[in-house]
Design a protein around this motif. Sequence first.
Motif, PDB file in Angstrom:
ATOM      1  N   ASN A  43       0.833  -1.191   0.000  1.00  0.00           N
ATOM      2  CA  ASN A  43       0.000   0.000   0.000  1.00  0.00           C
ATOM      3  C   ASN A  43       0.878   1.255   0.000  1.00  0.00           C
ATOM      4  N   LYS A  44       0.734   2.087  -1.017  1.00  0.00           N
ATOM      5  CA  LYS A  44       1.477   3.339  -1.081  1.00  0.00           C
ATOM      6  C   LYS A  44       0.650   4.435  -0.419  1.00  0.00           C
ATOM      7  N   ILE A  45       1.254   5.108   0.562  1.00  0.00           N
ATOM      8  CA  ILE A  45       0.545   6.111   1.354  1.00  0.00           C
ATOM      9  C   ILE A  45       1.163   7.480   1.129  1.00  0.00           C
ATOM     10  N   LEU A  46       0.313   8.462   0.937  1.00  0.00           N
ATOM     11  CA  LEU A  46       0.739   9.853   0.812  1.00  0.00           C
ATOM     12  C   LEU A  46       0.235  10.609   2.035  1.00  0.00           C
ATOM     13  N   ALA A  47       1.137  11.319   2.697  1.00  0.00           N
ATOM     14  CA  ALA A  47       0.787  12.101   3.884  1.00  0.00           C
ATOM     15  C   ALA A  47       0.860  13.582   3.530  1.00  0.00           C
ATOM     16  N   LEU A  48      -0.139  14.345   3.982  1.00  0.00           N
ATOM     17  CA  LEU A  48      -0.125  15.785   3.737  1.00  0.00           C
ATOM     18  C   LEU A  48      -0.854  16.520   4.840  1.00  0.00           C
ATOM     19  N   ALA A  49      -0.419  17.750   5.064  1.00  0.00           N
ATOM     20  CA  ALA A  49      -1.055  18.621   6.063  1.00  0.00           C
ATOM     21  C   ALA A  49      -1.717  19.779   5.336  1.00  0.00           C
ATOM     22  N   GLY A  50      -2.934  20.098   5.735  1.00  0.00           N
ATOM     23  CA  GLY A  50      -3.701  21.153   5.098  1.00  0.00           C
ATOM     24  C   GLY A  50      -3.425  22.539   5.641  1.00  0.00           C
ATOM     25  N   SER A  51      -2.315  22.714   6.301  1.00  0.00           N
ATOM     26  CA  SER A  51      -1.971  24.008   6.889  1.00  0.00           C
ATOM     27  C   SER A  51      -0.863  24.673   6.079  1.00  0.00           C
ATOM     28  N   ASN A  52      -0.917  25.995   6.003  1.00  0.00           N
ATOM     29  CA  ASN A  52       0.175  26.721   5.359  1.00  0.00           C
ATOM     30  C   ASN A  52       1.099  27.377   6.388  1.00  0.00           C
ATOM     31  N   ASN A  90       5.097  26.401  11.131  1.00  0.00           N
ATOM     32  CA  ASN A  90       5.256  25.636  12.377  1.00  0.00           C
ATOM     33  C   ASN A  90       3.926  24.998  12.792  1.00  0.00           C
ATOM     34  N   SER A  91       3.267  24.380  11.840  1.00  0.00           N
ATOM     35  CA  SER A  91       1.962  23.760  12.044  1.00  0.00           C
ATOM     36  C   SER A  91       2.018  22.600  13.036  1.00  0.00           C
ATOM     37  N   ILE A  92       1.171  22.665  14.052  1.00  0.00           N
ATOM     38  CA  ILE A  92       1.085  21.547  14.989  1.00  0.00           C
ATOM     39  C   ILE A  92       0.419  20.341  14.328  1.00  0.00           C
ATOM     40  N   ASN A  93      -0.417  20.583  13.330  1.00  0.00           N
ATOM     41  CA  ASN A  93      -1.018  19.472  12.609  1.00  0.00           C
ATOM     42  C   ASN A  93       0.018  18.748  11.759  1.00  0.00           C
ATOM     43  N   LYS A  94       0.963  19.476  11.199  1.00  0.00           N
ATOM     44  CA  LYS A  94       2.081  18.852  10.478  1.00  0.00           C
ATOM     45  C   LYS A  94       2.937  18.055  11.453  1.00  0.00           C
ATOM     46  N   SER A  95       3.145  18.588  12.665  1.00  0.00           N
ATOM     47  CA  SER A  95       3.902  17.845  13.683  1.00  0.00           C
ATOM     48  C   SER A  95       3.198  16.549  14.050  1.00  0.00           C
ATOM     49  N   LEU A  96       1.878  16.609  14.225  1.00  0.00           N
ATOM     50  CA  LEU A  96       1.112  15.391  14.512  1.00  0.00           C
ATOM     51  C   LEU A  96       1.222  14.410  13.348  1.00  0.00           C
ATOM     52  N   LEU A  97       1.094  14.907  12.144  1.00  0.00           N
ATOM     53  CA  LEU A  97       1.209  14.058  10.958  1.00  0.00           C
ATOM     54  C   LEU A  97       2.570  13.357  10.923  1.00  0.00           C
ATOM     55  N   ASP A  98       3.628  14.109  11.150  1.00  0.00           N
ATOM     56  CA  ASP A  98       4.978  13.532  11.140  1.00  0.00           C
ATOM     57  C   ASP A  98       5.113  12.439  12.207  1.00  0.00           C
ATOM     58  N   PHE A  99       4.550  12.684  13.379  1.00  0.00           N
ATOM     59  CA  PHE A  99       4.605  11.679  14.436  1.00  0.00           C
ATOM     60  C   PHE A  99       3.855  10.414  14.028  1.00  0.00           C
ATOM     61  N   LEU A 103      -6.586  13.325  10.372  1.00  0.00           N
ATOM     62  CA  LEU A 103      -6.094  13.721  11.692  1.00  0.00           C
ATOM     63  C   LEU A 103      -6.323  15.206  11.900  1.00  0.00           C
ATOM     64  N   SER A 104      -6.388  15.603  13.157  1.00  0.00           N
ATOM     65  CA  SER A 104      -6.391  17.019  13.490  1.00  0.00           C
ATOM     66  C   SER A 104      -5.966  17.185  14.938  1.00  0.00           C
ATOM     67  N   THR A 105      -5.479  18.379  15.244  1.00  0.00           N
ATOM     68  CA  THR A 105      -5.156  18.726  16.619  1.00  0.00           C
ATOM     69  C   THR A 105      -5.276  20.230  16.782  1.00  0.00           C
ATOM     70  N   SER A 106      -5.336  20.650  18.034  1.00  0.00           N
ATOM     71  CA  SER A 106      -5.350  22.077  18.369  1.00  0.00           C
ATOM     72  C   SER A 106      -4.827  22.224  19.793  1.00  0.00           C
ATOM     73  N   PRO A 107      -4.459  23.443  20.157  1.00  0.00           N
ATOM     74  CA  PRO A 107      -4.000  23.655  21.534  1.00  0.00           C
ATOM     75  C   PRO A 107      -5.134  23.509  22.554  1.00  0.00           C
ATOM     76  N   GLY A 108      -6.349  23.678  22.104  1.00  0.00           N
ATOM     77  CA  GLY A 108      -7.503  23.616  23.006  1.00  0.00           C
ATOM     78  C   GLY A 108      -8.116  22.234  23.109  1.00  0.00           C
ATOM     79  N   ARG A 109      -9.218  22.178  23.832  1.00  0.00           N
ATOM     80  CA  ARG A 109      -9.879  20.895  24.109  1.00  0.00           C
ATOM     81  C   ARG A 109     -10.597  20.284  22.913  1.00  0.00           C
ATOM     82  N   GLY A 110     -10.855  21.089  21.892  1.00  0.00           N
ATOM     83  CA  GLY A 110     -11.611  20.570  20.752  1.00  0.00           C
ATOM     84  C   GLY A 110     -10.814  19.697  19.805  1.00  0.00           C
ATOM     85  N   GLY A 111      -9.492  19.868  19.775  1.00  0.00           N
ATOM     86  CA  GLY A 111      -8.675  19.051  18.887  1.00  0.00           C
ATOM     87  C   GLY A 111      -8.936  19.302  17.412  1.00  0.00           C
TER      88      GLY A 111
END
Length: 150
Positions: A2-11, A14-23, A111-119
């Motif tokens: 299975n070939k997987i492509l990972a991408l973050a929808g943030s520009n 220092n995107s925390i969503n990109k950090s989560l994606l990388d992890f 995936l998604s994340t945020s500094p707050g409780r909503g993620g």
Amino acid sequence: MNKILALAGSNSSNSINKSLLDFVVSQIPNAEIDTLNLRAYDLPIYSFDLEKESGIPSQVVEMYEIIKAYDSLIIAVNEHNWSISAFFKNILDWLSRHNAKFLEGKKLFILSTSPGRGGASFANEYAVKMLPKFGAEVISHFALASFNHS
């Protein structure tokens, strides 16, 4: 395999969503995973007039061809005002104008994340409901609350 492509929808550089994606990507053993940096694509805001005047930008066609080569995608979405970012929405708008089913047959993990409780759960749910309209199957999704909190 299975070939997987990972991408973050943030520009954000220092995107925390990109950090989560990388992890998450680092935790998947024995998989062929590549990352697509959407920040490398400088696309104008979509408008019908612009498309009529200039056509589909070559960068959109390039992005489409890259996506087409993969079986699955891991997409990290960030949240702006209870939805996905305008940056990511613009990319989706252009891709869908090139091919309305640009995600046909693709399996997605959102995936998604945020500094707050909503993620960033509003953006996450929006993506879960919207991306299948482009032909994708959302296999799973996850929102991580309180990024940067121990």
